[in-house]
Design a protein around this motif. Structure first.
Motif, PDB file in Angstrom:
ATOM      1  N   HIS A  51       0.836  -1.206   0.000  1.00 23.04           N
ATOM      2  CA  HIS A  51       0.000   0.000   0.000  1.00 23.04           C
ATOM      3  C   HIS A  51       0.869   1.254   0.000  1.00 23.04           C
ATOM      4  N   LYS A  54       2.488   1.857  -3.390  1.00 17.96           N
ATOM      5  CA  LYS A  54       1.565   2.288  -4.440  1.00 17.96           C
ATOM      6  C   LYS A  54       1.187   3.757  -4.331  1.00 17.96           C
ATOM      7  N   THR A 113     -12.056   3.158   2.480  1.00 13.64           N
ATOM      8  CA  THR A 113     -11.294   2.394   1.497  1.00 13.64           C
ATOM      9  C   THR A 113     -10.434   3.330   0.656  1.00 13.64           C
ATOM     10  N   GLN A 115      -8.725   1.905  -2.779  1.00 10.91           N
ATOM     11  CA  GLN A 115      -8.883   1.519  -4.186  1.00 10.91           C
ATOM     12  C   GLN A 115     -10.309   1.695  -4.694  1.00 10.91           C
ATOM     13  N   SER A 116     -11.301   1.164  -3.962  1.00 12.04           N
ATOM     14  CA  SER A 116     -12.665   1.212  -4.485  1.00 12.04           C
ATOM     15  C   SER A 116     -13.228   2.632  -4.465  1.00 12.04           C
ATOM     16  N   ALA A 119     -11.794   4.170  -7.550  1.00 10.23           N
ATOM     17  CA  ALA A 119     -12.358   3.557  -8.754  1.00 10.23           C
ATOM     18  C   ALA A 119     -13.780   4.039  -9.009  1.00 10.23           C
ATOM     19  N   SER A 136      -6.428   8.105   0.928  1.00  9.99           N
ATOM     20  CA  SER A 136      -5.113   7.729   1.431  1.00  9.99           C
ATOM     21  C   SER A 136      -4.874   8.282   2.832  1.00  9.99           C
ATOM     22  N   ARG A 197       0.636  -3.815 -11.224  1.00  8.18           N
ATOM     23  CA  ARG A 197      -0.468  -3.660 -10.278  1.00  8.18           C
ATOM     24  C   ARG A 197      -1.439  -4.839 -10.325  1.00  8.18           C
ATOM     25  N   GLY A 201      -1.962  -6.830  -6.973  1.00  7.59           N
ATOM     26  CA  GLY A 201      -3.272  -6.724  -6.353  1.00  7.59           C
ATOM     27  C   GLY A 201      -3.768  -8.060  -5.841  1.00  7.59           C
TER      28      GLY A 201
END
Length: 334
Positions: A51, A54, A113, A115-116, A119, A136, A197, A201
């Motif tokens: 994490h 990234k 969260t 990532q989601s 996204a 983040s 990635r 992932g």
């Protein structure tokens, strides 16, 4: 549409259900439990190391100046959610019982969260740099703030929840240090991480599944499914749906009422309504033990999947509305 369907029906959900079944039928015990406990600790460290690696500093800087939005997202994540959990206690405690209600409170104090949230914000046409920054920062701040909120809200007997200071030190050692190490090494390994990635992932997901198996195994051995019936699971699912619906409505209303742009409102909805399983599962392993671990995780696992399903549909709705605004002469695709 295909992107939304991939978020709605992903392989990870099916594998997670399989892990729950394996932990129920073949829980780790004895020396096997010791082995999986050590392996889980290493997997958690790897998860947060990745994490950190990234996390792009450029993306953080790009969104960091939008302080009003970030304050609102943090308020939704760490103030509004916990308040809802406390205010609903008279209804939830009789419905769920104390162990699952404690799990609901734990869910409410978790960070959002990463990532989601990003996204769905991207898919819906929201402010992506701000979503990156808010999500983040929420994940990092939650490493310290969540144990403090757990200690403040969960008035539990000694021995069931460790002290706030012990929690912060333990979580920092297992989560924050690997995260910072990964981020500091990003100039060296960042290119490799960005190029790979996809399979990296899968390592993230594998780490989460391993932690779920180890945690549920311990709770199954201590009688988890004797205390949580099928009917209670159905009630818990309904409660998670109700909580998500309330939070989605509140975040959308707050964004509009405070005069944020449409793009910022979308970011507030998706960054302020989510709870992180990637952070929550390792935290639960540190904060809870024995028979309490399973009930602490069940609300999070249910809420996580429900939020993905609902937000996949909601992101498509926002995307269609945005397309209609940009092309007023065209009929939106249903």
């Amino acid at each position: 549409m295909l992107r939304a369907l991939r978020l709605l029906f992903d392989n990870f959900t099916l594998i997670l259900l399989g892990v729950v079944a394996v932990a129920t039928l073949l829980p780790a015990q004895g020396q096997g439990a010791v082995f999986f406990d050590v392996l889980t600790t290493a997997a958690i460290a790897l998860l947060f190391f990745m994490h950190g690696a990234k996390l792009s500093r450029q993306a953080i800087v790009a969104g960091a100046m939008h302080w009003r939005l970030h304050l609102l997202v943090f308020g939704c994540t760490f103030v509004m959610f916990p308040l809802i959990g406390v205010l609903l206690k008279p209804m939830l405690l009789p419905l769920l019982g104390e162990p699952l209600y404690i799990g609901m409170l734990f869910l409410c104090v978790l960070p959002g969260t990463v990532q989601s949230a990003i996204a769905f914000t991207s898919l819906a046409g929201g402010n992506v740099p701000a979503a990156v920054c808010s999500a983040s920062a929420s994940s990092i701040i939650g490493i310290v703030l969540t144990p403090l909120l757990v200690a403040a809200l969960l008035n539990m007997q000694a021995g069931e929840v460790v002290s706030p200071l012990d929690s912060i030190l333990s979580i920092s050692a297992q989560l924050l240090l690997p995260f910072m190490a990964g981020h500091l090494l990003r100039p060296v390994i960042g290119g490799f991480v960005d190029r790979n990635r996809g399979w990296l992932g899968r390592i993230d997901q594998g780490s989460i599944l391993l932690v779920v198996y180890t945690a549920l195994s311990a709770s199954v051995v201590d009688g988890l499914w004797q205390s949580v019936s099928v009917s209670k699971l159905m009630v818990l699912t309904a409660v998670c749906c109700m909580l998500l619906a309330l939070v989605l409505w509140l975040t959308a209303w707050l964004g509009r009422s405070l005069g944020f742009s449409r793009e910022d409102c979308i970011t507030i909805v998706f960054a302020g309504s989510k709870k992180s399983m990637a952070t929550g599962v390792p935290m639960a392993k540190v904060l809870f033990s024995g028979a309490m671990l399973g009930p602490a995780l069940l609300p999070l696992m249910l809420f996580h999947q429900i939020q993905l399903m609902v937000c996949a549909v909601l992101a498509q709705k926002y995307a269609r509305e945005g397309a209609a605004v940009l092309n007023p002469g065209r009929t939106p695709v249903p």
